[in-house]
Design a protein around this motif. Structure first.
Motif, PDB file in Angstrom:
ATOM      1  N   SER A   1       0.833  -1.201   0.000  1.00 58.72           N
ATOM      2  CA  SER A   1       0.000   0.000   0.000  1.00 58.72           C
ATOM      3  C   SER A   1       0.868   1.251   0.000  1.00 58.72           C
ATOM      4  CB  SER A   1      -0.918   0.014   1.229  1.00 58.72           C
ATOM      5  OG  SER A   1      -1.770  -1.094   1.230  1.00 58.72           O
TER       6      SER A   1
ATOM      7  N   PHE B   1      -5.377   2.165  -0.597  1.00 58.44           N
ATOM      8  CA  PHE B   1      -4.697   0.958  -1.064  1.00 58.44           C
ATOM      9  C   PHE B   1      -4.719  -0.142  -0.005  1.00 58.44           C
ATOM     10  CE2 PHE B   1      -2.747   3.920  -4.152  1.00 58.44           C
ATOM     11  CZ  PHE B   1      -3.147   3.263  -5.302  1.00 58.44           C
ATOM     12  N   PHE B   2      -4.666   0.228   1.270  1.00 58.90           N
ATOM     13  CA  PHE B   2      -4.778  -0.766   2.333  1.00 58.90           C
ATOM     14  C   PHE B   2      -6.128  -1.479   2.256  1.00 58.90           C
ATOM     15  CE2 PHE B   2      -5.909  -2.184   6.590  1.00 58.90           C
ATOM     16  CZ  PHE B   2      -4.793  -2.923   6.930  1.00 58.90           C
TER      17      PHE B   2
END
Length: 185
Positions: free
Chosen positions: A19, A64-65
């Motif tokens: 991420s 993104f995580f």
């Protein structure tokens, strides 16, 4: 005898590092585009440069995580579902052997952070890590699968992920086309 919980945090660290790698690249891209459009200088009047960068990094890292966490959840579910359909292992012992494969993603994620300025390399690294993990998974669980079960397991995974990727690409293309069609000529 080793403690099986030693590597239990590797998936979380891998997700965070991948991420971070994608967030670093996208942050640089967004800041460059904001500067090209002349918006960035106006933003600096209200928020400091470090404030903009930290806020953008936090939001991108969070985004993104969530994406990678969702992909891991989907991957774990499809693996366990295909094990239910095709494996003779009812105890789940074979899945415990597969946990060692988290080293693959951890190593790839560390390299991804080092190559964060090169999106293509990070994407290729993620794909190679995923394929390597899949090969490792098939190798580790093959002892509990018959030959037809092994073929079924592999096809289940390939078909699911192919349909998933194609559906996402199709949805993105439809969204892009509708956006482009809505623009005035």
């Amino acid at each position: 005898m080793s403690n099986r919980y030693i590597t239990s945090h590797f998936p979380l660290i891998s997700i965070l590092l991948f991420s971070l790698a994608f967030a670093i690249y996208v942050q640089g891209f967004i800041l460059g585009e904001l500067a090209n459009l002349g918006i960035y200088s106006g933003m600096l009047e209200f928020i400091s440069e470090s404030g903009i960068k930290l806020t953008l990094m936090f939001l991108l890292l969070l985004f993104f995580f969530m994406v990678f966490s969702a992909l891991k959840l989907i991957a774990d579910t499809t693996i366990e579902l295909s094990m239910l359909f095709f494996s003779k292992d009812e105890e789940g012992n074979e899945l415990n052997k597969v946990r060692a494969g988290s080293w693959i993603f951890l190593g790839a994620s560390v390299i991804a952070v080092l190559l964060a300025q090169f999106l293509l390399f990070v994407v290729i690294l993620f794909i190679v890590a995923s394929l390597s993990y899949f090969i490792f998974l098939v190798y580790k669980i093959s002892s509990t699968l018959s030959f037809p079960g092994l073929i079924g397991f592999i096809f289940f995974q390939v078909i699911f992920w192919s349909v998933f990727v194609l559906a996402v690409v199709f949805a993105l293309l439809r969204l892009y086309n509708s956006f482009m069609a809505s623009l005035p000529l």
